[in-house]
Design a protein around this motif. Structure first.
Motif, mmCIF file in Angstrom:
data_model
loop_
_atom_site.group_PDB
_atom_site.id
_atom_site.type_symbol
_atom_site.label_atom_id
_atom_site.label_comp_id
_atom_site.label_asym_id
_atom_site.label_seq_id
_atom_site.Cartn_x
_atom_site.Cartn_y
_atom_site.Cartn_z
ATOM 1 N N LYS A 1 19.213 -17.633 -33.682
ATOM 2 C CA LYS A 1 18.635 -18.977 -33.589
ATOM 3 C C LYS A 1 17.113 -18.939 -33.474
ATOM 4 N N GLN A 2 16.595 -18.008 -32.680
ATOM 5 C CA GLN A 2 15.139 -17.926 -32.541
ATOM 6 C C GLN A 2 14.508 -17.217 -33.727
ATOM 7 N N GLY A 3 15.230 -16.282 -34.314
ATOM 8 C CA GLY A 3 14.692 -15.575 -35.479
ATOM 9 C C GLY A 3 14.687 -16.422 -36.732
ATOM 10 N N LEU A 4 15.618 -17.401 -36.788
ATOM 11 C CA LEU A 4 15.701 -18.321 -37.930
ATOM 12 C C LEU A 4 15.712 -19.762 -37.421
ATOM 13 N N PRO A 5 14.623 -20.237 -36.874
ATOM 14 C CA PRO A 5 14.632 -21.572 -36.256
ATOM 15 C C PRO A 5 14.983 -22.697 -37.223
ATOM 16 N N ASP A 6 14.688 -22.528 -38.498
ATOM 17 C CA ASP A 6 14.964 -23.591 -39.466
ATOM 18 C C ASP A 6 16.329 -23.420 -40.149
ATOM 19 N N ALA B 1 18.988 -21.569 -39.028
ATOM 20 C CA ALA B 1 20.130 -21.303 -38.142
ATOM 21 C C ALA B 1 20.851 -22.593 -37.759
ATOM 22 N N THR B 2 21.472 -23.235 -38.732
ATOM 23 C CA THR B 2 22.272 -24.422 -38.467
ATOM 24 C C THR B 2 23.596 -23.991 -37.812
ATOM 25 N N PRO B 3 24.321 -24.907 -37.169
ATOM 26 C CA PRO B 3 25.626 -24.543 -36.606
ATOM 27 C C PRO B 3 26.564 -23.932 -37.635
ATOM 28 N N GLU B 4 26.502 -24.435 -38.860
ATOM 29 C CA GLU B 4 27.360 -23.894 -39.904
ATOM 30 C C GLU B 4 26.986 -22.447 -40.236
ATOM 31 N N PHE B 5 25.685 -22.174 -40.307
ATOM 32 C CA PHE B 5 25.248 -20.808 -40.617
ATOM 33 C C PHE B 5 25.606 -19.854 -39.473
ATOM 34 N N ILE B 6 25.433 -20.287 -38.231
ATOM 35 C CA ILE B 6 25.804 -19.471 -37.080
ATOM 36 C C ILE B 6 27.294 -19.128 -37.137
ATOM 37 N N THR B 7 28.112 -20.119 -37.496
ATOM 38 C CA THR B 7 29.552 -19.880 -37.613
ATOM 39 C C THR B 7 29.843 -18.858 -38.703
ATOM 40 N N GLN B 8 29.168 -18.976 -39.837
ATOM 41 C CA GLN B 8 29.364 -18.025 -40.929
ATOM 42 C C GLN B 8 28.969 -16.610 -40.506
ATOM 43 N N VAL B 9 27.828 -16.481 -39.840
ATOM 44 C CA VAL B 9 27.362 -15.161 -39.399
ATOM 45 C C VAL B 9 28.347 -14.566 -38.393
ATOM 46 N N THR B 10 28.808 -15.390 -37.460
ATOM 47 C CA THR B 10 29.765 -14.924 -36.453
ATOM 48 C C THR B 10 31.026 -14.390 -37.108
ATOM 49 N N GLN B 11 31.570 -15.148 -38.044
ATOM 50 C CA GLN B 11 32.818 -14.757 -38.683
ATOM 51 C C GLN B 11 32.637 -13.548 -39.600
ATOM 52 N N GLN B 12 31.512 -13.500 -40.306
ATOM 53 C CA GLN B 12 31.244 -12.353 -41.176
ATOM 54 C C GLN B 12 31.084 -11.074 -40.351
ATOM 55 N N THR B 13 30.393 -11.183 -39.225
ATOM 56 C CA THR B 13 30.178 -10.014 -38.362
ATOM 57 C C THR B 13 31.514 -9.473 -37.864
ATOM 58 N N ALA B 14 32.378 -10.365 -37.382
ATOM 59 C CA ALA B 14 33.687 -9.936 -36.878
ATOM 60 C C ALA B 14 34.549 -9.361 -37.985
ATOM 61 N N SER B 15 34.456 -9.930 -39.190
ATOM 62 C CA SER B 15 35.279 -9.458 -40.307
ATOM 63 C C SER B 15 34.856 -8.061 -40.765
ATOM 64 N N ILE B 16 33.548 -7.841 -40.871
ATOM 65 C CA ILE B 16 33.064 -6.513 -41.264
ATOM 66 C C ILE B 16 33.418 -5.488 -40.189
ATOM 67 N N ASP B 17 33.286 -5.891 -38.944
ATOM 68 C CA ASP B 17 33.537 -4.966 -37.839
ATOM 69 C C ASP B 17 35.011 -4.613 -37.716
ATOM 70 N N LEU B 18 35.871 -5.451 -38.252
ATOM 71 C CA LEU B 18 37.309 -5.188 -38.200
ATOM 72 C C LEU B 18 37.647 -3.858 -38.865
ATOM 73 N N LEU B 19 36.885 -3.501 -39.900
ATOM 74 C CA LEU B 19 37.123 -2.250 -40.619
ATOM 75 C C LEU B 19 36.065 -1.186 -40.320
ATOM 76 N N VAL B 20 35.183 -1.483 -39.393
ATOM 77 C CA VAL B 20 34.154 -0.514 -39.006
ATOM 78 C C VAL B 20 34.321 -0.126 -37.541
ATOM 79 N N GLY B 21 34.267 -1.116 -36.665
ATOM 80 C CA GLY B 21 34.364 -0.845 -35.235
ATOM 81 C C GLY B 21 35.696 -0.249 -34.821
ATOM 82 N N SER B 22 36.741 -0.524 -35.588
ATOM 83 C CA SER B 22 38.071 -0.024 -35.223
ATOM 84 C C SER B 22 38.154 1.500 -35.240
ATOM 85 N N PHE B 23 37.235 2.156 -35.927
ATOM 86 C CA PHE B 23 37.263 3.613 -36.012
ATOM 87 C C PHE B 23 36.381 4.286 -34.959
#
Length: 532
Positions: free
Chosen positions: A169-174, A176-198
């Protein structure tokens, strides 16, 4: 940018590689020398004003004080719990769950760290988990490496989602809409599903290869099914929470759910080989103190439970404690008439909570005042090398970050380096993006600050290259978490709490390979998605 200016921008990284990793100097010697070299080159080649360099140094000392408070609290709590016998009782309790050291590494080093990262962040998980592993009988170097490797994947949602809620939010003040934050959150968890699990499997591989009697990967392969269970027991609940509740609670809930599942499997020996893996000459705990024999296991764990609950309670604004603790603040605005400022909220730092819980434990267990004083003195003596190191390492980083004020008409050093990487690796940017995040954590000591520093840069690069901005931002977050493994500040703090100051280079050498693997796995996954 001239060759010497490029060398100046690289010097914060090169100095660590040269003095800590190659020459194997202790950090208490390497970091002061590095700081002097970086400051001199920043003044001469980058043309930073002396007042800017001085202000960056002063800001660094304020930040170093915050880290020292956290480390002091962690060591003090450990010393109090050791004096009361609580640590011995915890160790015996773990033997009751499962005596296998590979299993204990995954429970404490992975899932307990994940939960603590979700609750607090800011280096606290490794500062708590590493000494606990040592107390359980793990070699100090193994304990540090395991704790740092584990404190990577959960960092994206650490400290109640701070890297996303604050960093993005502070790095992208303009943007970082709620929709973009949601997308980033979900993308991070999805990528980590096949990375962090190992990650648990990687941890156990390092454990058996470098600290086992046979120095072999074979014992790690024997627990591969259990390691995957430990990995997915965290990442799947975290994925569900990220897609339903948002960025604040994936690591906390993932850690708790994972602990419940893995402890159940470990206690029953499910998915585990019959042979128990131990260290050579594994120490045996003798409970010959009547007070220790009477201590129930829940009471031994009570301080850590109290720390976790208090950290959560003080991080949720709705409960009111956060504002109360943050009200006590020391502000250092416009240091030396520059735009550089710093602040310190001593009561809000995790170290204050650790200290209070330690004192409460001493009272609860009726520890003699003489032993409390002794634990305090022991903690202070242990911190001396860390004080020297951090008072040099953190200012070095702040000079690097605040180098945008210069007479050479250059951007800040990290931005200049990142731009060179864009020009070189444009088509392969998903493979590079995680390492930009890792660079930010490596030099700043904070995944949140790494995101704040590079969020706009990553967003604009993705836009220029026609790539999905949310995916690239997710790689920035995951890379920032991976960078925690080799971050000088975190390594110094972790070495301090287990009495291993001077071995920071060895830690970085061992943790660097998992960091690179995780970064490449995350980048390759996004590259494949974009190619489909």
């Amino acid at each position: 940018m001239t060759i010497m200016q490029a060398l100046t921008a690289l010097m914060p990284v090169l100095s660590v590689l040269l003095f800590l990793v190659i020459l194997r100097w202790p950090a208490s010697k390497a970091m002061p020398v590095s700081a002097l070299v970086v400051a001199a080159m920043a003044w001469f080649f980058w043309q930073m004003p002396v007042v800017q360099i001085s202000a960056a140094v002063l800001q660094g000392w304020v930040i170093a004080a915050q880290i020292l408070i956290i480390v002091f609290g962690a060591i003090f709590l450990l010393n109090i719990m050791t004096a009361t016998g609580a640590i011995d009782r915890i160790r015996v309790g773990f033997t009751g769950i499962n005596p296998d050291r590979r299993v204990q590494a995954m429970i404490i080093g992975w899932l307990f760290v994940a939960f603590m990262e979700g609750a607090s962040g800011f280096g606290t998980p490794a500062a708590i988990a590493a000494p606990l592993l040592v107390a359980l009988g793990f070699p100090p170097l193994a304990a540090i490496v395991l704790a740092l490797i584990a404190d990577s994947s959960p960092v994206s949602f650490g400290a109640i989602g701070t890297p996303i809620v604050v960093g993005v939010k502070q790095g992208l003040p303009d943007a970082a809409t709620p929709e973009f934050i949601t997308q980033v959150t979900q993308q991070t968890a999805s990528i980590d599903l096949l990375v962090g699990s190992f990650i648990p499997f990687i941890m156990v591989m390092l454990l058996t290869r470098f600290f086992g009697e046979q120095r072999s990967f074979k014992p790690a392969l024997q627990v591969l099914p259990f390691a995957l269970l430990a990995g997915f027991s965290f990442t799947i609940p975290a994925w569900i929470v990220a897609h339903t509740l948002g960025p604040e609670f994936p690591s906390i809930i993932g850690g708790l759910v994972g602990l419940a599942i893995v402890v159940l499997f470990a206690k029953n020996g499910w998915l585990l080989p019959k042979d128990v893996w131990r260290f050579a000459n594994d120490p045996v705990v003798e409970l010959n103190d009547g007070r220790r024999e009477r201590m129930p296991i829940w009471q031994a764990w009570l301080p850590y439970l109290a720390v976790a609950l208090l950290l959560i309670a003080t991080r949720l604004p709705e409960l009111g404690l956060k504002g109360l603790l943050q009200a006590v603040e020391l502000n250092f605005n416009n240091i030396l008439a520059t735009e550089i400022s710093a602040s310190l909220q001593p009561l809000y730092l995790p170290g204050f909570i650790l200290f209070v819980v330690a004192l409460a434990g001493a009272i609860l267990w009726r520890l003699p005042a003489k032993e409390v004083v002794g634990a305090t003195k022991q903690t202070a003596v242990t911190l001396i090398p860390t004080v020297i190191t951090l008072l040099a390492a953190v200012p070095l980083v702040r000079i690097f970050i605040h180098s945008d004020a210069n007479g050479a008409e250059l951007a800040a050093m990290p931005i200049e380096l990142a731009q060179v990487m864009v020009a070189t690796f444009a088509d392969q940017w998903p493979l590079v993006a995680p390492f930009i995040g890792a660079l930010g954590s490596f030099v700043s000591g904070s995944a949140t600050f790494s995101v704040m520093m590079f969020a706009t840069f990553q967003y604009e690069v993705a836009n220029q290259l026609g790539m999905d901005q949310a995916s690239i931002m997710a790689l920035q977050l995951l890379g920032a978490g991976a960078g925690n493994m080799i971050c000088v500040v975190n390594v110094v703090a972790a070495c301090s709490v287990v009495g291993l100051s001077g071995k920071e280079g060895a830690v970085i050498r061992m943790a660097a390979i998992p960091m690179i693997i995780l970064g490449l796995l995350a980048g390759l996954q996004v590259m494949l998605r974009m190619a489909m």
